[in-house]
Design a protein around this motif. Structure first.
Motif, mmCIF file in Angstrom:
data_model
loop_
_atom_site.group_PDB
_atom_site.id
_atom_site.type_symbol
_atom_site.label_atom_id
_atom_site.label_comp_id
_atom_site.label_asym_id
_atom_site.label_seq_id
_atom_site.Cartn_x
_atom_site.Cartn_y
_atom_site.Cartn_z
ATOM 1 N N LEU A 1 0.861 -1.109 -0.050
ATOM 2 C CA LEU A 1 0.171 -0.020 0.094
ATOM 3 C C LEU A 1 0.915 1.255 0.091
ATOM 4 C CD1 LEU A 1 -3.269 0.510 2.005
ATOM 5 C CD2 LEU A 1 -1.584 2.460 2.046
ATOM 6 N N TYR A 2 0.490 2.060 -1.138
ATOM 7 C CA TYR A 2 1.473 3.347 -1.265
ATOM 8 C C TYR A 2 0.668 4.531 -0.865
ATOM 9 C CZ TYR A 2 4.003 6.767 -3.789
ATOM 10 O OH TYR A 2 4.857 8.221 -4.198
ATOM 11 N N TYR B 1 3.915 0.637 2.374
ATOM 12 C CA TYR B 1 3.788 -0.528 3.482
ATOM 13 C C TYR B 1 3.712 -1.920 3.018
ATOM 14 C CZ TYR B 1 2.317 3.675 6.158
ATOM 15 O OH TYR B 1 2.219 4.698 6.832
ATOM 16 N N LEU B 2 4.344 -2.796 3.305
ATOM 17 C CA LEU B 2 4.110 -4.184 2.919
ATOM 18 C C LEU B 2 3.587 -4.982 4.090
ATOM 19 C CD1 LEU B 2 7.659 -4.938 1.143
ATOM 20 C CD2 LEU B 2 5.563 -3.907 0.217
ATOM 21 N N THR C 1 5.913 -3.868 7.040
ATOM 22 C CA THR C 1 6.948 -3.300 6.948
ATOM 23 C C THR C 1 6.711 -1.770 6.384
ATOM 24 O OG1 THR C 1 8.600 -5.154 6.682
ATOM 25 C CG2 THR C 1 9.376 -3.230 6.037
ATOM 26 N N THR C 2 7.513 -0.732 6.848
ATOM 27 C CA THR C 2 7.206 0.516 6.525
ATOM 28 C C THR C 2 8.437 0.968 5.962
ATOM 29 O OG1 THR C 2 5.735 1.221 8.294
ATOM 30 C CG2 THR C 2 6.668 2.860 7.223
ATOM 31 N N PRO D 1 16.272 4.425 1.403
ATOM 32 C CA PRO D 1 14.919 4.138 2.375
ATOM 33 C C PRO D 1 14.971 3.391 3.639
ATOM 34 C CG PRO D 1 14.939 3.343 -0.074
ATOM 35 C CD PRO D 1 16.393 3.598 0.139
ATOM 36 N N ARG D 2 14.237 4.045 4.418
ATOM 37 C CA ARG D 2 14.062 3.645 5.621
ATOM 38 C C ARG D 2 13.387 2.660 5.950
ATOM 39 N NH1 ARG D 2 10.913 5.256 9.606
ATOM 40 N NH2 ARG D 2 10.084 6.733 8.365
ATOM 41 N N GLN D 3 13.729 1.618 6.787
ATOM 42 C CA GLN D 3 12.846 0.499 6.871
ATOM 43 C C GLN D 3 12.387 0.347 8.284
ATOM 44 O OE1 GLN D 3 14.553 -3.228 5.568
ATOM 45 N NE2 GLN D 3 13.025 -4.623 6.497
ATOM 46 N N GLU D 4 11.179 0.047 8.621
ATOM 47 C CA GLU D 4 10.902 -0.375 9.935
ATOM 48 C C GLU D 4 9.681 -1.514 9.845
ATOM 49 O OE1 GLU D 4 8.201 1.727 13.617
ATOM 50 O OE2 GLU D 4 8.895 2.931 11.884
#
Length: 586
Positions: A107-108, A116-117, A187-188, A196-199
């Motif tokens: 979702l973008y 978001y994955l 995952t954001t 790209p920052r990943q959370e």
């Protein structure tokens, strides 16, 4: 990447590109809800602020839609995809925990510049993620990444993992840069930064046990499963049930018949070899059902005709899945787009030998110094795996319970030493604090759900069914049902001196014929022990790798299981022998 996955979405394709932010989304559609163009993806919100690509089904989308409609949110289709978008715009990322079903989606959010994955809580739908330097990519199949011509390097440990476990445990894949995203997480990725920052965050799943307030857990299980079946029968395309003739598929078919009536379609496979045929049990159930039953016989000639192609269809190495390929083909020939399957029942309710072996682990670990001697003196496969209990890593408990090649075989056949095996498996993601501490059925269930089912059954089921554009739904893995079962004590679920799955069977005393639940467990397997010995791929394998002659001889004398030969054929298909040779030379 979309073309590589076209077999899983044969009905439509769509693309979304944001050149300003260097983002592209592609989707292949398998139409099950709202077959019109209104269901096309990528799907945008009415204000074009949110874009979605989605694989799977949201089973509670109608309930969510009703709640959102009460907030004066309007909808333009009958799809669950549109509900995901509306739920996100209303509740933000809290919406992800409200979704019940099997799903993997991206979702973008154009305003926040975040993508978001999201993957379902049981990991039914796969979601692979690639990250290298500033590049992020994701897909439902690993093969899609090579089609994108991304920089990829081979994971040289995968052959050791396959030979040890019979599958590649998550998050491992055949590529270093590609990993399976953990189930039950989202995952954001922030696209505003230079890199790209990943959370990663866990989904805080919303339980709804209050639906069934009952003094009897068996009555509750009956009600939970019935509700799951009802929700998973929702489709605007033909849907049926796999009927093997065992306890799990028979329960699903009989329960589904209450709702589908004469519309119910069941699909079975059979074999000329009587010891593998379950036609008697299938006919017993099909005679009780109101709808149509389709039975297909798979013989050695049919197997030989398709086997090479099936090996080529595999997305990732594994020793299972060929049975699913054929039954999915039969379902498609019966005109179905989706089917219900009994996957998950054995893992939840104690259908495997591991449930009986688990209590012995502490005792055997205490005397593991005797394991080398026992290995030399016995041909018992379980005792040959005893040495795995010398390791404290929980993964090695699983290897003791149902490991593939034992340590002695790994060393003698493949020159794989213990330290190499330990190193290759140390990266498996384990939520160790969640493993039940007592050595009983609950701990065995945890291993079966998080290893065998997760890494082998679900992965192979999705990959092989999607080769035919068929969706497999698994009611036993309904979120409410799984969470409820996992709250029950081991003494109720796995009573001593009772047959396997005793609890499940007697939750449906009035439904399941006695001859079905009293029969010996067979498992859904093919006569591979006979067919492989004469197949050209096996004969070619023998000539190409003569150093494994002792292994071939043992197989031809029926001293080892066919799955070990299947592992060699899969190794050859994916280039695993060359990787082992490179490790040996190094």
């Amino acid at each position: 990447m979309a073309d590589v996955q076209a077999h899983g979405g044969p009905d439509d394709e769509g693309f979304y590109v944001d050149t300003e932010h260097g983002l592209g989304l592609a989707h292949r559609r398998l139409s099950l809800l709202d077959l019109s163009a209104a269901g096309r993806q990528p799907m945008c919100s009415p204000d074009n602020q949110v874009v979605l690509v989605f694989n799977g089904e949201i089973y509670n989308f109608r309930d969510l839609k009703e709640k959102l409609s009460a907030e004066r949110i309007t909808f333009n289709s009958q799809t669950d995809s549109e509900v995901i978008i509306a739920a996100y715009q209303h509740w933000g990322t809290d919406a992800f925990s409200k979704l019940k079903g099997m799903f993997a989606f991206a979702l973008y959010d154009r305003v926040k510049q975040e993508i978001y994955l999201v993957r379902d809580s049981q990991g039914i739908k796969p979601l692979y993620v690639y990250q290298h330097q500033k590049i992020i990519a994701f897909a439902s199949e690993v093969k899609a990444f090579s089609a994108a011509k991304l920089p990829l390097s081979t994971n040289t440990d995968w052959p050791i993992a396959l030979l040890s476990m019979g599958h590649l445990p998550e998050p491992l894949t055949t590529y270093q840069e590609v990993r399976m995203m953990p189930k039950g997480t989202f995952t954001t990725f922030s696209l505003e930064e230079s890199e790209p920052r990943q959370e990663v965050q866990c989904l805080e799943y919303e339980k709804s046990f209050a639906d069934f307030q009952s003094e009897s857990p068996q009555i509750a299980i009956n009600q939970f499963l019935d509700k799951a079946i009802q929700s998973q029968l929702v489709a605007d395309a033909p849907i049926g049930v796999f009927l093997s003739g065992g306890i799990d598929s028979s329960l699903l078919a009989l329960q589904a018949a209450k709702h589908q009536k004469e519309k119910l379609i069941t699909v079975s496979l059979n074999f000329k070899e009587k010891q593998f045929s379950e036609s008697t049990f299938q006919q017993t159930i099909s005679r009780l059902l109101p709808g149509a039953h389709h039975s297909k016989t798979v013989d050695e000639q049919l197997f030989a005709a398709y086997f090479d192609g099936i090996l080529g269809n595999m997305d990732q190495p594994g020793v299972d899945g060929i049975n699913t390929w054929f039954v999915s083909q039969a379902a498609k020939e019966a005109g179905l787009t989706a089917v219900l399957s009994g996957v998950g029942a054995d893992e939840l309710f104690g259908g495997y030998p591991s449930f009986r072996r688990m209590p012995y682990i502490p005792f055997l670990r205490t005397f593991s110094f005797l394991a080398p001697l026992a290995t030399q003196l016995t041909h018992n496969e379980g005792l040959k795996r005893w040495t795995y209990l010398n390791e404290k890593n929980p993964s090695f408990e699983y290897l003791f319970l149902r490991g593939f090649f034992d340590p002695r075989q790994l060393k003698s056949f493949f020159s794989i030493h213990r330290n190499q095996q330990i190193a290759s498996l140390q990266h498996i993601d384990l939520a160790q604090r969640q493993i039940p501490k007592n050595y009983d059925g609950k701990r065995a269930a945890w291993f079966e759900q998080n290893y065998f089912m997760q890494n082998q059954l679900l992965k192979d089921t999705d990959s092989m069914s999607m080769r035919h554009g068929l969706e497999i739904r698994v009611p036993f893995l309904d979120e409410d049902l799984v969470h409820y079962v996992n709250t029950l004590p081991s003494s109720i679920l796995f009573p001593k001196n009772k047959p396997a799955k005793h609890f499940l069977v007697h939750a449906f005393d009035d439904l399941l014929p006695e001859m079905i639940w009293k029969r010996p467990k067979m498992g859904f397997t093919f006569p591979f022990q006979f067919w492989l010995k004469r197949h050209p791929r096996y004969l070619s394998l023998k000539s190409r790798y003569p150093k494994l002659s002792n292994l071939y001889t043992a197989f031809e004398r029926d001293q080892i299981h066919w799955s070990k030969i299947m592992a060699l054929l899969v190794m050859e298909q994916f280039g695993g022998f060359e990787l082992l040779n490179d490790k040996r030379d190094a």
